[in-house]
Design a protein around this motif. Structure first.
Motif, PDB file in Angstrom:
ATOM      1  N   HIS A 184       9.574   4.827  -0.245  1.00  0.00           N
ATOM      2  CA  HIS A 184       9.213   5.006  -1.660  1.00  0.00           C
ATOM      3  C   HIS A 184      10.441   4.829  -2.545  1.00  0.00           C
ATOM      4  N   ASN A 201       0.445   7.879  -9.024  1.00  0.00           N
ATOM      5  CA  ASN A 201      -0.519   8.451  -9.958  1.00  0.00           C
ATOM      6  C   ASN A 201       0.053   8.592 -11.377  1.00  0.00           C
ATOM      7  N   PHE A 202       1.280   8.131 -11.604  1.00  0.00           N
ATOM      8  CA  PHE A 202       1.939   8.119 -12.908  1.00  0.00           C
ATOM      9  C   PHE A 202       2.340   9.523 -13.397  1.00  0.00           C
ATOM     10  N   ASP A 226       1.007  13.913   1.953  1.00  0.00           N
ATOM     11  CA  ASP A 226       2.086  14.659   1.294  1.00  0.00           C
ATOM     12  C   ASP A 226       1.598  15.864   0.491  1.00  0.00           C
ATOM     13  N   PRO A 266       9.584   5.554  -8.533  1.00  0.00           N
ATOM     14  CA  PRO A 266       8.536   5.015  -7.649  1.00  0.00           C
ATOM     15  C   PRO A 266       7.198   5.657  -8.013  1.00  0.00           C
ATOM     16  N   THR A 267       6.244   4.844  -8.437  1.00  0.00           N
ATOM     17  CA  THR A 267       5.078   5.391  -9.129  1.00  0.00           C
ATOM     18  C   THR A 267       3.758   5.158  -8.407  1.00  0.00           C
ATOM     19  N   THR A 300      12.169  10.073  -3.895  1.00  0.00           N
ATOM     20  CA  THR A 300      11.030  10.989  -3.850  1.00  0.00           C
ATOM     21  C   THR A 300      10.714  11.538  -2.464  1.00  0.00           C
ATOM     22  N   PHE A 344       9.101  14.948  -3.181  1.00  0.00           N
ATOM     23  CA  PHE A 344       9.346  15.462  -4.537  1.00  0.00           C
ATOM     24  C   PHE A 344       8.233  16.393  -5.008  1.00  0.00           C
TER      25      PHE A 344
HETATM   26  C1  LIG Z   1       3.390  11.297  -4.839  1.00  0.00           C
HETATM   27  C2  LIG Z   1       4.566  10.440  -4.502  1.00  0.00           C
HETATM   28  C3  LIG Z   1       4.994   9.381  -5.339  1.00  0.00           C
HETATM   29  C4  LIG Z   1       4.252   8.978  -6.587  1.00  0.00           C
HETATM   30  O1  LIG Z   1       4.361   9.934  -7.608  1.00  0.00           O
HETATM   31  P1  LIG Z   1       3.288   9.920  -8.812  1.00  0.00           P
HETATM   32  O2  LIG Z   1       3.608  11.144  -9.602  1.00  0.00           O
HETATM   33  O3  LIG Z   1       1.941   9.997  -8.152  1.00  0.00           O
HETATM   34  O4  LIG Z   1       3.484   8.667  -9.572  1.00  0.00           O
HETATM   35  C5  LIG Z   1       6.134   8.681  -4.979  1.00  0.00           C
HETATM   36  N1  LIG Z   1       6.813   8.964  -3.849  1.00  0.00           N
HETATM   37  C6  LIG Z   1       6.433   9.972  -3.021  1.00  0.00           C
HETATM   38  C7  LIG Z   1       7.218  10.216  -1.784  1.00  0.00           C
HETATM   39  C8  LIG Z   1       5.303  10.749  -3.319  1.00  0.00           C
HETATM   40  O5  LIG Z   1       4.938  11.731  -2.457  1.00  0.00           O
END
Ligand SMILES: *Cc1c(COP(=O)(O)O)cnc(C)c1O
Length: 491
Positions: free
Chosen positions: A398, A268-269, A145, A265-266, A420, A111
């Motif tokens: 995730h 860093n928020f 990622d 799915p969290t 994500t 994402f």
């Molecule tokens: C970065 C990421 C997350 C977490 O997203 P945040 O914005 O950091 O909460 C979840 N799933 C995947 C695959 C990611 O790369």
């Protein structure tokens, strides 16, 4: 003056949106938040008929107030084009009564592409607007990622260079190949002997190295960061919440104005905070479900009002959520204090010094609208298995965390699960849940099996990896990172 940005820790420190994009973090260590909420006319019937790009312009425009419509249109057009393998950009699949918002159709299958494919253009535009003539050098340490998505976004963008450092033994084989085959004359990837924290600590040191800064300035270069606290990453993420709502209306799954839930799915928020902004500007969201893996610091926070990072760190099958300090939570804390920068600063300083803080009863009472839960490794595997058995839909780990947590909440409200990452990015973990017998094969054989099981074709960007030329060969001890950088940048 219209909408500007202030620091979460100092209301008197104001900058335009373009400066906030260029700086990333406020000089006092706070995060930039808009000084007011933009009034956006969310005509849902109309949004249901709009393209992703049109919706992006409608939502991002008012938040990025000093960018002209023409500038933004240009950024959006360059970002959301056929580098996404689905013309809807973020399509929705209905599976087992839930909606999966697939945010993984971009070039790196995660994402982060939604924000990192536009951030470089926002930065270059912001630099031009502010008559900044230096070349922007992005420095990033990555656990897999972010580095790849950032390189993909910045590759061959004029007047930028990007250097990515990754732990040579700390990323998955697919992630490593993705990075080592990266194209673009301005991209540099370097493995380091050490773990992610070693790389991250050194990168932070380089950022604040005064000798380097001066040498950079002499050559007309300046460091910047593609970190997820940048509003240039946050604002583009609001778009897909609104767009998804429109798609559900278009598909006659909900009525305009009907409330829905999002399960996110969290780590860093950042992603879920974008959902919070979507709600603030009027999207009918009943609950934002904050889904964590075994590193459940956020679940505990929502349940008790205490944030406590002093705990064991688990390495899980959803590595992008293995985080104990969720940086973007600071923005939610700011809103919970009713925009009290001094109070926010106190909480954040306590977190830094003592590793924990407890919000007030009033702040806790303002948390309605959030729900939280976590999934253990077993529950995550079992979610992948059961959704596949029942509906032949294959999720990445995730997404499986969000799916598992969403299942714990009442089902009357239509619920969108943010997907994500593509399962093709984590073939070994996914097949371990669905068909453990296959695990002896190498990752590319597993990818073929995944394709057969899920009846989906292998994304071109994964298929290409098998034969793509390895273009980056450097691997160094951490102590040599500065010399490497000095050489690459010809300082
Ligand atoms: C970065 C990421 C997350 C977490 O997203 P945040 O914005 O950091 O909460 C979840 N799933 C995947 C695959 C990611 O790369």
């Amino acid at each position: 003056m219209g909408l500007n940005y202030q620091s979460t820790r100092d209301a008197s420190y104001l900058v335009t949106s373009s400066i906030a994009v260029l700086q990333g973090l406020a000089p006092d260590g706070g995060l930039y938040v808009p000084t007011e909420l933009p009034q956006i006319n969310l005509d849902f019937e109309k949004i249901a008929q709009q393209s992703y790009q049109k919706t992006a312009l409608q939502i991002m425009g008012p938040f990025l107030a000093d960018f002209t419509e023409e500038e933004l249109k240009d950024c959006i057009q360059k970002a959301y084009d056929d580098k996404f393998d689905n013309e809807l950009i973020t399509p929705i699949k209905k599976v087992g009564g839930k909606y999966y918002l697939e945010l993984f159709h971009g070039p790196t299958l995660a994402f982060k592409d939604l924000a990192l494919s536009i951030l470089p253009y926002l930065m270059v535009t912001a630099a031009k607007k502010n008559k900044m003539e230096q070349e922007i050098v992005i420095l990033t340490a990555t656990s897999g990622d972010t580095g790849k998505a950032a390189m993909e976004g910045f590759a061959d963008v004029p007047n930028t260079q990007i250097l990515v450092f990754y732990p040579q033994d700390g990323v998955s084989p697919i992630q490593k190949r993705q990075m080592l085959t990266q194209k673009g004359a301005n991209t540099f990837v370097c493995g380091i002997e050490g773990n992610f924290d070693d790389a991250q600590t050194k990168v932070k040191e380089l950022f604040s190295d005064e000798e380097l800064r001066q040498k950079m300035a002499a050559k007309g270069k300046v460091f910047s960061s593609a970190n997820s606290i940048n509003i240039g990453r946050l604002v583009p993420q609001i778009v897909y919440y609104v767009y998804a709502y429109g798609q559900l209306i278009k598909e006659k799954q909900i009525r305009p104005g009907e409330e829905i839930n999002f399960s996110v799915p969290t780590g860093n928020f950042g992603d879920i905070l974008a959902g919070y902004y979507a709600k603030k500007i009027g999207l009918p969201i009943r609950q934002l479900i904050c889904a964590s893996n075994q590193n459940k610091v956020l679940t505990d926070f929502f349940q008790t009002g205490t944030y406590d990072r002093r705990r064991e760190f688990y390495v899980t099958s959803s590595p992008s959520m293995d985080i104990l300090v969720s940086s973007n939570l600071e923005r939610l804390i700011f809103y919970l204090t009713q925009n009290n920068a001094a109070q926010t600063k106190t909480f954040m300083e306590k977190l830094q010094k003592e590793g924990n803080y407890t919000i007030t009863k009033d702040m806790q009472a303002a948390l309605t609208g959030f729900a939280a839960g976590f999934a253990t490794e077993d529950k995550t595997q079992s979610a992948i298995y059961h959704v596949y058995q029942k509906d032949e839909y294959v999720m990445d780990p995730h997404t499986a965390v969000a799916s598992s947590v969403a299942a714990d909440f009442a089902a009357e409200t239509p619920t969108v699960i943010l997907s994500t990452a593509s399962p093709y990015k984590f073939p070994r973990v996914v097949l371990a849940a669905i068909q453990p017998a296959s695990l002896k094969a190498d990752d590319f054989e597993l990818i073929d099996q995944l394709s057969q099981l899920s009846k989906t074709s292998i994304p071109a960007n994964v298929a290409r990896l098998k034969t793509a030329k390895i273009r980056h060969h450097t691997c160094l001890p951490v102590t040599e990172m500065k010399d490497y950088l000095t050489k690459i940048l010809e300082l």
